[in-house]
Design an enzyme around this catalytic site. Sequence first.
Site, PDB file in Angstrom:
ATOM      1  N   ASP A 188      25.898 -62.005 -29.955  1.00 45.33           N
ATOM      2  CA  ASP A 188      25.699 -61.219 -28.737  1.00 45.33           C
ATOM      3  C   ASP A 188      26.552 -61.750 -27.592  1.00 45.33           C
ATOM      4  O   ASP A 188      26.974 -62.919 -27.589  1.00 45.33           O
ATOM      5  CB  ASP A 188      24.224 -61.186 -28.327  1.00 45.33           C
ATOM      6  CG  ASP A 188      23.650 -62.570 -28.013  1.00 45.33           C
ATOM      7  OD1 ASP A 188      23.966 -63.527 -28.760  1.00 45.33           O
ATOM      8  OD2 ASP A 188      22.896 -62.705 -27.036  1.00 45.33           O
TER       9      ASP A 188
ATOM     10  N   GLU B 148      21.161 -64.825 -28.466  1.00 46.28           N
ATOM     11  CA  GLU B 148      21.280 -66.183 -27.918  1.00 46.28           C
ATOM     12  C   GLU B 148      21.331 -66.143 -26.402  1.00 46.28           C
ATOM     13  O   GLU B 148      20.740 -67.013 -25.723  1.00 46.28           O
ATOM     14  CB  GLU B 148      22.541 -66.858 -28.480  1.00 46.28           C
ATOM     15  CG  GLU B 148      22.685 -68.335 -28.121  1.00 46.28           C
ATOM     16  CD  GLU B 148      23.421 -68.584 -26.804  1.00 46.28           C
ATOM     17  OE1 GLU B 148      23.437 -69.745 -26.346  1.00 46.28           O
ATOM     18  OE2 GLU B 148      23.963 -67.622 -26.225  1.00 46.28           O
TER      19      GLU B 148
ATOM     20  N   HIS C 145      31.555 -65.347 -19.636  1.00 43.74           N
ATOM     21  CA  HIS C 145      30.679 -64.585 -18.731  1.00 43.74           C
ATOM     22  C   HIS C 145      31.422 -63.986 -17.537  1.00 43.74           C
ATOM     23  O   HIS C 145      30.794 -63.412 -16.665  1.00 43.74           O
ATOM     24  CB  HIS C 145      29.511 -65.442 -18.221  1.00 43.74           C
ATOM     25  CG  HIS C 145      28.581 -65.906 -19.301  1.00 43.74           C
ATOM     26  ND1 HIS C 145      27.261 -66.241 -19.050  1.00 43.74           N
ATOM     27  CD2 HIS C 145      28.761 -66.112 -20.638  1.00 43.74           C
ATOM     28  CE1 HIS C 145      26.684 -66.623 -20.178  1.00 43.74           C
ATOM     29  NE2 HIS C 145      27.588 -66.552 -21.162  1.00 43.74           N
TER      30      HIS C 145
END
Length: 382
Positions: free
Chosen positions: A71, A133, A355
Amino acid sequence: MTSKELLCALVAFDTTSRESNLQLITFVRDYLARLNVPCELIFNEERSKANLFATLGPDDVPGIVLSGHTDVVPVDGQPWTVPPFELSEKDGKLYGRGTADMKGYIACVLAAVPGFLARPLRLPIHIALSYDEEVGCLGVRDLISRLEGRANKPRLCIIGEPTQLQPVLGHKGKLAMRCDVHGAACHSAYAPQGVNAIEYAADLIGELGRIGQVLRAPDRCDPRFDPPFTTVQTGVISGGKALNIVPADCRFDFEVRALPATDPAEVAQQLERYAQRDLLPKMRAVDAHSDIRFSRLSAYPGLATDAQSEAAQLIAQICGSTDFTTVAFGTEGGLFDAIGIPTVICGPGSMNQGHKPDEFVSVSQLDACDAMLERLASMFLA
């Protein structure tokens, strides 16, 4: 297929944690099936997501787990200049969501499978891919429970989170909590007749800050980590209906990022004792139905692998480095370690790119990871 070709395929699957990962898992299963490698899929209750576990080589001796999560975090609101779910290459960098965190490592592992199979493996290589996760290390727990009961539990786990291929032996654990404060509403002109949930929540948040300050004491610090102490912070708060109504409800979420030697549950327990001892009697003196409730959102343990352990020495040989370090972010490593599988973190790319918009991994890092996995096969498995 090369690691870059596989990364191109993996990035094209939108496996944001709120979405299913089954298309990616099916792709990996079919890829391995063409190489005559059987897979076990471990589904969630809704069968909308799955972990994948595959074994190369003999299955009657302890082997090595190569583990990664499928993920990725959302791209919503981020100013991407390239399509996030399409691999783009520029100046030796491969852009796309998950390239660093951590589909780059998964691509390298899959690309290495034909080379692994070409050897007479004396130790098995296990491939473990998990889901969810990024939202609390949720999916891997079912996979780990299967491993815990195996007669030949793996001797080492390498989790390929982005560390620029530097061996990482430690990270902090995390506890995420929610606090619901229920008071009593009334007209703000008669505020003392109500129980202001926001004000009591603010008192609790202030107490969290005081607990956090105690955790910064020198005797509680570990200089291997940055920051070198357990941190506490409130990230979300909501409450109130209108300015002229004393608010009856307030909710806030907080987290504890704990050093491996610190139990983050102690922070939550301290706050609950403070609520029971100092706040609830005052609240219930005004309204007997007042309450403060705590609930756990997610948690995972920290990791502190011994630098003198077999696992550390193996990863040092594979990486060619004994420059062990720690990271600030969490991983699934503590969960593997908790069932007796020594774990290290080592993967291509940097979390400095994870991210973020225009996330990338360099081609050179993928090449170096391919070489690391080749050394793994040559040094320990053939």
